[in-house]
Design an enzyme around this catalytic site. Structure first.
Site, PDB file in Angstrom:
ATOM      1  N   ALA A 102       6.498   9.259  -3.209  1.00  0.00           N
ATOM      2  CA  ALA A 102       5.254   8.582  -3.579  1.00  0.00           C
ATOM      3  C   ALA A 102       5.581   7.383  -4.462  1.00  0.00           C
ATOM      4  CB  ALA A 102       4.354   9.550  -4.328  1.00  0.00           C
ATOM      5  N   GLY A 145       8.007  12.799  -2.023  1.00  0.00           N
ATOM      6  CA  GLY A 145       7.146  12.658  -0.852  1.00  0.00           C
ATOM      7  C   GLY A 145       7.916  12.262   0.392  1.00  0.00           C
ATOM      8  N   GLU A 148       9.036  15.415   1.723  1.00  0.00           N
ATOM      9  CA  GLU A 148       7.840  16.102   2.245  1.00  0.00           C
ATOM     10  C   GLU A 148       7.385  15.499   3.573  1.00  0.00           C
ATOM     11  OE1 GLU A 148       5.966  15.467  -1.566  1.00  0.00           O
ATOM     12  OE2 GLU A 148       5.593  17.603  -1.757  1.00  0.00           O
ATOM     13  N   GLU A 168      10.408  15.691  -8.476  1.00  0.00           N
ATOM     14  CA  GLU A 168       9.183  15.437  -9.230  1.00  0.00           C
ATOM     15  C   GLU A 168       9.220  16.011 -10.644  1.00  0.00           C
ATOM     16  OE1 GLU A 168       9.322  16.479  -6.102  1.00  0.00           O
ATOM     17  OE2 GLU A 168       7.873  15.401  -4.863  1.00  0.00           O
TER      18      GLU A 168
END
Ligand code: CAA
Length: 294
Positions: A102, A145, A148, A168
């Site tokens: 992200a 992310g 992910e 994270e």
């Protein structure tokens, strides 16, 4: 490498001599390469004989997944999903990064109230509604992310220097797009716990050994191999491939008994397809099947 080099040259308007990039040109000529020339800012899309290719293209930020970038991925996925000439989709980045996750800078002023009201990251889940097979071709970093996103794909092919991780925890956060769930289901609780709680990265070879990645290739071959795999999938009946994907995915959601029941019902239903009649008839008559996708 050849693919990204050629793309970077062609973006700069530099013509690439055929002989210098034989591998890439072989891929292009073998697979009826077609640039889809869209208006995206953060991704590139093109098709290679029945395979739609989405390339994340924010190289300065290691392909950080800004909100806008993810909307573009969703848009491109939907376009390929609705294009009957496309049978599979590949998502890739560049040699340094599939994606570093992200966009941290975009989250600097994020608040709970705002993220709750807007259901922040909800739109990242749209990839899970895509019925065609989606393959991740991962080189470089696949972090947060990015890891992910790769895990949201149906198959992951990785380059031998790829690095995966859910870092994270180092940002005072936890994974927010399925990292704790998908990693745990695939590699088991102890390993997932160790990785998520430490934020440590893991190698492509470890990912393959643990079953997260299905194959590891030399860096320059990953994308071609992913496209070839997509073409193999796309060579079969589209509704049957989609049924197979749905059935495999149900293994994540259902008990073994429910899953086998679901699989058997789909198996039975497929006898209504012309393609199931064609496949059996082709086998019995020792000829190639001609799929009509109905
Ligand atoms: N978001 C925004 N910008 C990022 C970024 C990210 N995730 N990752 C890298 N960048 C930017 C850096 O800020 C830097 O920008 P500037 O040149 O403007 O300073 C540029 O990319 C280059 O980065 P580095 O200087 O850090 O390069 P490096 O080679 O030293 O390290 C890296 C590369 C290991 C990928 C490192 O940048 C890094 O650790 N990135 C963050 C990884 C991360 O924590 N990901 C999780 C994000 S949160 C998340 O994804 C939540 C979720 O579950 C959805």
């Amino acid at each position: 490498m050849l693919v990204s080099l050629v793309r970077s040259f062609s973006r700069q308007g530099i013509r690439v001599p055929v002989s210098r990039f034989s591998t890439y040109n072989a891929l292009r000529s073998n697979s009826d390469y077609k640039s889809d020339a869209p208006n995206y800012e953060h991704i590139l899309t093109e098709s290679h004989d029945k395979v739609g290719l989405i390339t994340l293209n924010r190289p300065k930020t290691f392909n950080a997944l800004s909100s806008d970038l993810f909307h573009e991925i969703n848009d491109a996925l939907k376009k390929f999903e609705n294009d009957s000439s496309i049978g599979a989709i590949v998502i890739t980045g560049n040699e340094r990064a599939f994606s570093a996750g992200a966009d941290i800078k975009e989250m600097l002023n994020q608040t709970f109230a705002n993220s709750y009201k807007t259901n922040f990251l909800f739109h990242w889940g749209e990839i899970n509604n895509i019925k065609k097979p989606v393959i991740a071709a991962v080189n470089g970093f696949a972090l947060g992310g990015g890891c992910e996103l790769a895990m949201s794909c149906d198959v992951i092919y990785a380059g031998e220097t790829a690095k995966f991780g859910q870092p994270e925890i180092k940002l005072g956060l936890i994974p927010g797009a399925g990292g704790t769930q998908r990693l745990t289901r695939v590699i088991g609780k102890s390993k997932a716990m160790e990785l998520v709680l430490s934020g440590r990265t893991f190698t492509a070879q470890e990912a393959e050994q643990w079953g997260l990645v299905s194959k590891v290739f030399p860096v320059g071959e990953v994308l071609e191999k992913a496209i070839e795999l997509g073409q193999e999938f796309a060579g079969f009946s589209q509704p049957v491939i989609q049924a197979a994907k749905e059935s495999v995915n149900s293994a994540y959601e259902l008990s073994l008994r429910e899953g086998c029941h679901f699989e058997r019902r789909i198996f039975q239903a497929l006898f209504s397809l012309n393609d199931a009649k064609e496949g059996k008839d082709a086998f019995a008559n020792k000829r190639e099947a001609k799929w009509t996708h109905d």
